[in-house]
Design an enzyme around this catalytic site. Structure first.
Site, PDB file in Angstrom:
ATOM      1  N   LYS A   1       0.860  -1.179   0.000  1.00 38.41           N
ATOM      2  CA  LYS A   1       0.000   0.000   0.000  1.00 38.41           C
ATOM      3  C   LYS A   1       0.901   1.234   0.000  1.00 38.41           C
ATOM      4  O   LYS A   1       1.975   1.218   0.617  1.00 38.41           O
ATOM      5  CB  LYS A   1      -0.892  -0.021   1.266  1.00 38.41           C
ATOM      6  CG  LYS A   1      -1.753   1.227   1.453  1.00 38.41           C
ATOM      7  CD  LYS A   1      -2.815   1.372   0.388  1.00 38.41           C
ATOM      8  CE  LYS A   1      -3.594   2.683   0.519  1.00 38.41           C
ATOM      9  NZ  LYS A   1      -4.421   2.990  -0.653  1.00 38.41           N
TER      10      LYS A   1
ATOM     11  N   CYS B   1      -2.561   9.681  -6.711  1.00 40.80           N
ATOM     12  CA  CYS B   1      -3.725   9.389  -5.872  1.00 40.80           C
ATOM     13  C   CYS B   1      -4.783  10.486  -6.053  1.00 40.80           C
ATOM     14  O   CYS B   1      -4.505  11.662  -5.819  1.00 40.80           O
ATOM     15  CB  CYS B   1      -3.336   9.286  -4.400  1.00 40.80           C
ATOM     16  SG  CYS B   1      -4.806   8.984  -3.374  1.00 40.80           S
TER      17      CYS B   1
HETATM   18  C1  SIN Z   1      -6.301   5.734  -1.984  1.00 40.58           C
HETATM   19  O1  SIN Z   1      -5.754   5.346  -0.952  1.00 40.58           O
HETATM   20  O2  SIN Z   1      -7.103   6.694  -1.975  1.00 40.58           O
HETATM   21  C2  SIN Z   1      -6.047   5.058  -3.275  1.00 40.58           C
HETATM   22  C3  SIN Z   1      -4.621   5.170  -3.642  1.00 40.58           C
HETATM   23  C4  SIN Z   1      -4.407   5.693  -5.010  1.00 40.58           C
HETATM   24  O3  SIN Z   1      -5.345   5.772  -5.817  1.00 40.58           O
HETATM   25  O4  SIN Z   1      -3.267   6.042  -5.309  1.00 40.58           O
END
Ligand code: SIN
Length: 312
Positions: free
Chosen positions: A45, A131
């Site tokens: 993540k 993001c």
């Molecule tokens: C998110 O955590 O909002 C998604 C991550 C991303 O789209 O880079």
């Protein structure tokens, strides 16, 4: 023997499929499950410097043709992922894994990358410039000047293999402008694409996720044509040393085949992994191999980037 082996940034991987950052990668338990599946590797993540709770729930919804999310970068903080990766590289020295990261400001991005540079991490770093879900923070890679400045600053001190996760672009001029920026730097790869930002999905008369009054990144089947276009546009424009990771709309082996045909060296699975779990890697790999066998291709090199055009 048909093989889906691949090579990114000089590292070998037994399979060209892996998770997309954001799916099955928040905790060590999830990362271990991807590692122990048929996937060739995993990406964490996206880590910020400190733990983030992210946006209020509900913030992810599977929908019939894909998904919508506004997670807001929830994550355990850099040290959680970096410590795990350092331990893993002792335990599994023959394998290579990806660390995704971004700061909440350019300064924080540099603090994080300097920590990674100073650490013993020997894997691949993915800087997430795309993001769409943090309120008030636009997708960095839509701003070419800022992107160029950040990359210039980063490559002044960062010497480890580094790639960037990109948002989808929708205009040929933007492909040209973005490629002109990326070609100035020793990037290991670009990853095309993150979700299509700020879509709306409605059930009855209501949005389906709480943050931003329902606006969220769209993934899954909706985005495959856009993802393929981005993979191929950058495959055509980038220096050959900059490899492409293809992400978006991979449900089947045929979808993975198309990403590779467009130029991808690695293919990431997001929404399908969320819907189906890690068993998706074995199924998609078997489907991809069946297509390769039918066409007489033994390796990805036999068809990577060889998309056929219709002549005049
Ligand atoms: C998110 O955590 O909002 C998604 C991550 C991303 O789209 O880079």
């Amino acid at each position: 023997m048909t093989s889906t082996k691949t090579r990114i940034a000089g590292f070998d991987f037994d399979n060209c499929l892996m998770n997309a950052a954001g799916v099955a990668c928040m905790t060590i338990a999830e990362l271990e499950a991807v590692k122990d599946s048929a996937a060739g590797t995993f990406v964490t993540k996206t880590a910020t410097l400190d733990f983030r709770a992210g946006n209020p729930e509900p913030r992810y919804q599977d929908v019939p043709l894909g998904s919508i999310n506004s997670m807001g970068l929830p994550n355990q903080g850099l040290d959680y992922y970096l410590d795990y990766l350092l331990e893993l590289q002792e335990r599994e020295p023959s394998r290579t894994f990806f660390l995704s990261l971004v700061g909440m400001s350019p300064e924080e991005t540099h603090t994080i990358l300097k920590k990674v540079e100073a650490s013993d991490f020997q894997g691949i770093t993915e800087l997430n410039l795309s993001c769409p879900n943090v309120p008030g923070k636009p997708q960095i890679a839509y701003d070419f000047e800022t992107t160029e400045r950040i990359l210039k600053e980063v490559f002044a001190y960062f010497t480890k293999p580094l790639g960037i996760k990109l948002p989808p672009y929708f205009d040929i001029v933007h492909f040209d402008q973005a490629a002109a920026v990326f070609n100035q730097f020793p990037l290991a790869f670009v990853n095309c694409v993150n979700s299509i930002g700020n879509g709306l999905y409605i059930e009855d008369e209501s949005v389906v996720i709480r943050p931003k009054n329902g606006f969220g990144g769209i993934g899954g089947q909706y985005i495959k044509p856009t993802a393929l276009a981005n993979v191929h546009a950058f495959y055509q424009r980038l220096n050959p040393e900059i490899q492409i990771i293809g992400t978006g709309g991979v449900l089947t082996g045929r979808d993975a085949f198309e990403h590779i045909l467009c130029g991808a060296s690695m293919v990431q699975v997001g929404t399908t992994l969320h819907k189906e779990g890690v068993a998706a890697f074995e199924r998609i790999t078997a489907e991809l191999k069946a297509i390769m066998e039918e066409k007489g291709y033994e390796s990805l090199e036999d068809f990577r980037g060889k998309l056929q055009y219709i002549e005049e």
